[in-house]
Scaffold this active site. Structure first.
Site, PDB file in Angstrom:
ATOM      1  N   ASN A   9       0.137 -41.625  24.157  1.00 49.81           N
ATOM      2  CA  ASN A   9      -0.707 -40.895  23.205  1.00 49.81           C
ATOM      3  C   ASN A   9      -1.519 -41.947  22.464  1.00 49.81           C
ATOM      4  O   ASN A   9      -1.006 -42.611  21.564  1.00 49.81           O
ATOM      5  CB  ASN A   9       0.191 -40.093  22.241  1.00 49.81           C
ATOM      6  CG  ASN A   9      -0.619 -39.395  21.164  1.00 49.81           C
ATOM      7  OD1 ASN A   9      -1.855 -39.373  21.212  1.00 49.81           O
ATOM      8  ND2 ASN A   9       0.065 -38.831  20.183  1.00 49.81           N
ATOM      9  N   LYS A  11      -3.982 -41.557  20.510  1.00 50.25           N
ATOM     10  CA  LYS A  11      -4.468 -41.135  19.180  1.00 50.25           C
ATOM     11  C   LYS A  11      -5.937 -41.559  19.013  1.00 50.25           C
ATOM     12  O   LYS A  11      -6.679 -41.561  19.989  1.00 50.25           O
ATOM     13  CB  LYS A  11      -3.551 -41.683  18.084  1.00 50.25           C
ATOM     14  CG  LYS A  11      -2.070 -41.379  18.370  1.00 50.25           C
ATOM     15  CD  LYS A  11      -1.141 -41.644  17.229  1.00 50.25           C
ATOM     16  CE  LYS A  11       0.277 -41.289  17.643  1.00 50.25           C
ATOM     17  NZ  LYS A  11       1.248 -41.430  16.565  1.00 50.25           N
ATOM     18  N   HIS A  95       1.021 -31.784  17.744  1.00 49.80           N
ATOM     19  CA  HIS A  95       1.531 -33.078  17.296  1.00 49.80           C
ATOM     20  C   HIS A  95       1.730 -33.030  15.781  1.00 49.80           C
ATOM     21  O   HIS A  95       0.960 -32.378  15.067  1.00 49.80           O
ATOM     22  CB  HIS A  95       0.551 -34.192  17.688  1.00 49.80           C
ATOM     23  CG  HIS A  95       1.128 -35.558  17.457  1.00 49.80           C
ATOM     24  ND1 HIS A  95       1.142 -36.147  16.215  1.00 49.80           N
ATOM     25  CD2 HIS A  95       1.726 -36.427  18.303  1.00 49.80           C
ATOM     26  CE1 HIS A  95       1.739 -37.334  16.316  1.00 49.80           C
ATOM     27  NE2 HIS A  95       2.098 -37.525  17.572  1.00 49.80           N
ATOM     28  N   GLU A  97       1.030 -35.035  13.526  1.00 49.53           N
ATOM     29  CA  GLU A  97      -0.147 -35.453  12.744  1.00 49.53           C
ATOM     30  C   GLU A  97      -1.134 -34.290  12.603  1.00 49.53           C
ATOM     31  O   GLU A  97      -1.783 -34.140  11.575  1.00 49.53           O
ATOM     32  CB  GLU A  97      -0.801 -36.675  13.407  1.00 49.53           C
ATOM     33  CG  GLU A  97       0.031 -37.932  13.178  1.00 49.53           C
ATOM     34  CD  GLU A  97      -0.060 -38.966  14.288  1.00 49.53           C
ATOM     35  OE1 GLU A  97      -0.983 -38.907  15.113  1.00 49.53           O
ATOM     36  OE2 GLU A  97       0.832 -39.849  14.322  1.00 49.53           O
ATOM     37  N   GLU A 167       9.782 -35.086  18.907  1.00 53.34           N
ATOM     38  CA  GLU A 167       9.344 -36.257  18.153  1.00 53.34           C
ATOM     39  C   GLU A 167       9.792 -36.144  16.694  1.00 53.34           C
ATOM     40  O   GLU A 167       9.132 -35.469  15.888  1.00 53.34           O
ATOM     41  CB  GLU A 167       7.815 -36.361  18.182  1.00 53.34           C
ATOM     42  CG  GLU A 167       7.245 -36.535  19.570  1.00 53.34           C
ATOM     43  CD  GLU A 167       5.904 -37.266  19.537  1.00 53.34           C
ATOM     44  OE1 GLU A 167       5.796 -38.318  20.175  1.00 53.34           O
ATOM     45  OE2 GLU A 167       4.978 -36.789  18.860  1.00 53.34           O
ATOM     46  N   GLY A 173       5.606 -44.025  14.657  1.00 55.34           N
ATOM     47  CA  GLY A 173       4.820 -45.120  14.088  1.00 55.34           C
ATOM     48  C   GLY A 173       5.566 -45.948  13.052  1.00 55.34           C
ATOM     49  O   GLY A 173       4.966 -46.746  12.339  1.00 55.34           O
ATOM     50  N   SER A 213       8.368 -44.170  18.222  1.00 54.16           N
ATOM     51  CA  SER A 213       8.683 -45.598  18.353  1.00 54.16           C
ATOM     52  C   SER A 213       9.420 -45.944  19.642  1.00 54.16           C
ATOM     53  O   SER A 213      10.250 -46.850  19.679  1.00 54.16           O
ATOM     54  CB  SER A 213       9.447 -46.119  17.132  1.00 54.16           C
ATOM     55  OG  SER A 213       8.643 -45.991  15.958  1.00 54.16           O
TER      56      SER A 213
HETATM   57  P1  PGA Z   1       4.710 -43.937  18.262  1.00 48.41           P
HETATM   58  O1  PGA Z   1       3.972 -42.508  18.328  1.00 48.41           O
HETATM   59  O2  PGA Z   1       5.225 -44.215  19.633  1.00 48.41           O
HETATM   60  O3  PGA Z   1       3.640 -44.893  17.834  1.00 48.41           O
HETATM   61  O4  PGA Z   1       5.817 -43.801  17.257  1.00 48.41           O
HETATM   62  C1  PGA Z   1       4.484 -41.464  19.112  1.00 48.41           C
HETATM   63  C2  PGA Z   1       3.644 -40.226  18.949  1.00 48.41           C
HETATM   64  O5  PGA Z   1       3.162 -39.956  17.840  1.00 48.41           O
HETATM   65  O6  PGA Z   1       3.438 -39.482  19.923  1.00 48.41           O
END
Ligand code: PGA
Length: 251
Positions: A9, A11, A95, A97, A167, A173, A213
């Site tokens: 992803n 982003k 997601h 976010e 997730e 993140g 992560s």
């Molecule tokens: P990350 O993000 O691996 O940077 O923690 C995962 C995601 O948001 O899909």
């Protein structure tokens, strides 16, 4: 039986030129890999070139969002019809976010899931609890709410085509990955929930990814767990060499 799917992803990262360069390198890095589907969720601005860059390789392309409508007066939006027409195969939906910063509700996410399925796109439905939910003992309630919300109204044939990404928001993140045991516990819960919503056969068909992560050091251990069928990977998907190691963790 369900497929292992490792999806990056990206982003809001990478210009078109950067995206194409990374995809070509990634495709070369994983050229001999079989038995795991590899997907990159790229920004809208690069999707068309991204699809061309991975033509004839093991890599497939995802969008990171879409509108549930086919077309119309929805300024700034992109429809599943447009994505399908350029060769995109997957769409990341719901997601955290998008739920957090853009107010996306279960109902809206569910409309998008249905629209993607109607146009032959595979939805990657993100579910997961925030830190305060986990601390209050509400992990399963939140995950159940997101899962039931996203799958609402789907037949079992449709449900079998959905990919779920568990997730935990506190792990996204932050460098704080769920332990393989913590993740497996929730994945098993999701499988049990899907069994109760549909049946064991359907639940066994549904790929449930872990995200938050995931990186080159922890991917193999996480994906070795019985109900962890791949990953949704943010930061560690931006570099083609790092992501290739993550992908190999699924083997
Ligand atoms: P990350 O993000 O691996 O940077 O923690 C995962 C995601 O948001 O899909």
């Amino acid at each position: 039986m369900r497929r292992k799917i490792v999806a990056g992803n990206w982003k809001m990262n990478k210009t078109n030129a950067e995206a194409v360069e990374t995809l070509k390198k990634l495709a070369a890095n994983i050229a001999d890999i079989k038995g795991v589907s590899v997907v990159i969720g790229a920004p809208f601005t690069t999707l068309s070139d991204a699809v061309k860059a991975v033509e004839g390789t093991n890599v497939e392309i995802a969008a990171q969002n879409c509108n549930p409508k086919d077309s119309g007066a929805y300024t700034g939006e992109i429809s599943p019809v447009m994505l399908k027409a350029i060769g995109v195969n997957y769409v990341i939906l719901g997601h955290s976010e998008r739920r957090e910063y853009y107010g996306e509700t279960n109902e809206f996410v569910n409309e998008k899931v249905k629209a993607c399925l109607a146009h032959g796109l595979t939805p990657i439905l993100c579910v997961g609890e925030k830190l305060e939910d986990r601390e209050a003992g509400n992990t399963e309630a939140v995950v159940e709410d997101h899962t039931r919300g996203g799958f609402a109204g789907l037949t079992k044939e449709e449900a079998a085509k959905v990919v779920v990404a568990y997730e935990p928001v506190w792990a996204i993140g932050t460098g704080k990955t769920a332990t393989p045991e913590q993740a497996q516990e929730v994945h098993a819960f999701i499988r049990k929930l899907l069994t109760s919503m549909y049946d064991a056969e359907t639940a066994a068909e549904i790929t449930v990814q872990y995200g938050g992560s995931m990186n080159a050091a922890n991917a193999a251990e996480l994906m070795a767990k019985e109900d962890i069928d791949g990953g949704l990977v943010g930061g560690a998907s931006l570099d083609a060499d790092t992501f290739a190691i993550v992908v190999k963790g699924a083997l």
